[in-house]
Design a protein around this motif. Structure first.
Motif, PDB file in Angstrom:
ATOM      1  N   ALA A   1       0.820  -1.220   0.000  1.00  0.00           N
ATOM      2  CA  ALA A   1       0.000   0.000   0.000  1.00  0.00           C
ATOM      3  C   ALA A   1       0.850   1.266   0.000  1.00  0.00           C
ATOM      4  CB  ALA A   1      -0.937  -0.016   1.211  1.00  0.00           C
ATOM      5  N   GLY A   2       2.123   1.125  -0.374  1.00  0.00           N
ATOM      6  CA  GLY A   2       3.005   2.299  -0.364  1.00  0.00           C
ATOM      7  C   GLY A   2       2.810   3.155  -1.609  1.00  0.00           C
TER       8      GLY A   2
ATOM      9  N   ALA B   1       7.252  -5.227  -2.309  1.00  0.00           N
ATOM     10  CA  ALA B   1       8.408  -4.667  -3.025  1.00  0.00           C
ATOM     11  C   ALA B   1       9.585  -5.639  -3.087  1.00  0.00           C
ATOM     12  CB  ALA B   1       8.847  -3.368  -2.356  1.00  0.00           C
TER      13      ALA B   1
ATOM     14  N   THR C   1       0.867   4.179   6.982  1.00  0.00           N
ATOM     15  CA  THR C   1       2.242   3.691   7.162  1.00  0.00           C
ATOM     16  C   THR C   1       2.229   2.179   6.971  1.00  0.00           C
ATOM     17  OG1 THR C   1       1.915   3.272   9.514  1.00  0.00           O
ATOM     18  CG2 THR C   1       2.771   5.460   8.907  1.00  0.00           C
TER      19      THR C   1
HETATM   20  O1  C5P Z   1       8.239   2.138   1.387  1.00  0.00           O
HETATM   21  P1  C5P Z   1       8.850   0.791   1.585  1.00  0.00           P
HETATM   22  O2  C5P Z   1       9.416   0.211   0.313  1.00  0.00           O
HETATM   23  O3  C5P Z   1       9.788   0.699   2.745  1.00  0.00           O
HETATM   24  O4  C5P Z   1       7.634  -0.153   1.966  1.00  0.00           O
HETATM   25  C1  C5P Z   1       7.816  -1.525   2.268  1.00  0.00           C
HETATM   26  C2  C5P Z   1       6.551  -2.259   1.875  1.00  0.00           C
HETATM   27  O5  C5P Z   1       5.474  -1.772   2.676  1.00  0.00           O
HETATM   28  C3  C5P Z   1       6.185  -2.060   0.402  1.00  0.00           C
HETATM   29  O6  C5P Z   1       5.827  -3.307  -0.172  1.00  0.00           O
HETATM   30  C4  C5P Z   1       5.024  -1.087   0.459  1.00  0.00           C
HETATM   31  O7  C5P Z   1       4.073  -1.253  -0.583  1.00  0.00           O
HETATM   32  C5  C5P Z   1       4.392  -1.406   1.829  1.00  0.00           C
HETATM   33  N1  C5P Z   1       3.683  -0.257   2.438  1.00  0.00           N
HETATM   34  C6  C5P Z   1       2.362  -0.443   2.860  1.00  0.00           C
HETATM   35  N2  C5P Z   1       1.662   0.625   3.394  1.00  0.00           N
HETATM   36  C7  C5P Z   1       2.234   1.842   3.503  1.00  0.00           C
HETATM   37  C8  C5P Z   1       3.584   2.025   3.118  1.00  0.00           C
HETATM   38  C9  C5P Z   1       4.286   0.942   2.600  1.00  0.00           C
HETATM   39  O8  C5P Z   1       1.815  -1.542   2.728  1.00  0.00           O
HETATM   40  N3  C5P Z   1       1.509   2.839   3.970  1.00  0.00           N
END
Ligand code: C5P
Length: 229
Positions: free
Chosen positions: A8-9, A105, A80
């Motif tokens: 969800a990033g 990711a 987050t």
């Molecule tokens: O931003 P980053 O790469 O560190 O995020 C790690 C994982 O967490 C990614 O797969 C991203 O899609 C997920 N994520 C999430 N919800 C968020 C931020 C990140 O599921 N709000």
């Protein structure tokens, strides 16, 4: 084994205005590769993709195109990663005793790594895949001055999958909310709550695709693994 995939990033560090997991590597969206590894893992029986509703149409098409045979659910993400996993935990089926959490990711993780983590989590309360760090790591203050140099032999780079007993992880997340802890992985909540987390040998190639450079490296690793397209 139930698998939650935080997905969800945003694409901020990728320099993209959409979810980076929808960007293509080796002619498939990043999230498709993560799902293919989950599909190929003998241990995974249920997949929850934690994601923002704005991406659901794309994700549904990707799931349909892959013709996955395992049940897949879309779960609403948070602002987050911590909040996203919290939501994911609330959406697990009632029969889920243990859970693996694997970042969308990290599309290069192999089915073998998922299998090894699934097997190991039946024997301990919490685990993470990790690899020993190769660089010397410095602790630096806000002025750019080094404060200390931790002994490298004790340092491991945390990856996912991370695995936990569901009841205990829910408890740790609730404690995190109550205490206002902000963490970047689930193991940290476990540690702060005083529970042991075991290391499982991760994979050097299990990188988290974060920047455009990572996309190029991922492309290269897939080419090495599967040959030219
Ligand atoms: O931003 P980053 O790469 O560190 O995020 C790690 C994982 O967490 C990614 O797969 C991203 O899609 C997920 N994520 C999430 N919800 C968020 C931020 C990140 O599921 N709000």
């Amino acid at each position: 084994m139930h698998l939650l995939i935080p997905a969800a990033g945003s694409g901020r560090r990728m320099g993209s205005n959409r979810n980076k997991l929808l960007l293509q590597v080796r002619s498939r969206p990043i999230i498709a590769w993560t799902l293919l590894a989950a599909q190929a893992s003998d241990e995974i029986s249920w997949i929850g993709i934690i994601s923002q509703p704005i991406d659901w149409q794309d994700f549904k098409k990707i799931i349909a195109d892959l013709q996955l045979t395992k049940p897949v659910e879309l779960i609403q993400g948070g602002s987050t990663r911590q909040e996203s996993v919290y939501n994911g935990l609330q959406s697990l089926p009632a029969n889920a005793k243990q859970v693996l959490i694997h970042d969308g990711a990290r599309c290069l993780a192999t089915p073998d790594l998922l299998n090894r983590c699934a097997e190991a989590i039946r024997q301990c309360p919490g685990l993470i895949a990790a690899v020993p760090v190769k660089d010397t790591i410095k602790v630096v203050d806000e002025n750019g001055i080094i404060q200390s140099t931790p002994e490298r032999s004790q340092l491991w780079a945390a990856q996912t999958p991370q695995g936990f007993g569901v009841k205990l992880l829910k408890q740790c997340h609730a404690e995190g909310v109550a205490q206002g802890w902000e963490v970047t992985d689930d193991a940290a909540l476990f540690e702060k709550s005083g529970y042991q987390v075991q290391i499982v040998q991760g994979e050097e190639t299990n990188l988290k695709v974060t920047t455009p450079q990572d996309l190029a490296i991922a492309e290269f690793i897939f080419k090495t693994r599967f040959g030219e397209e």
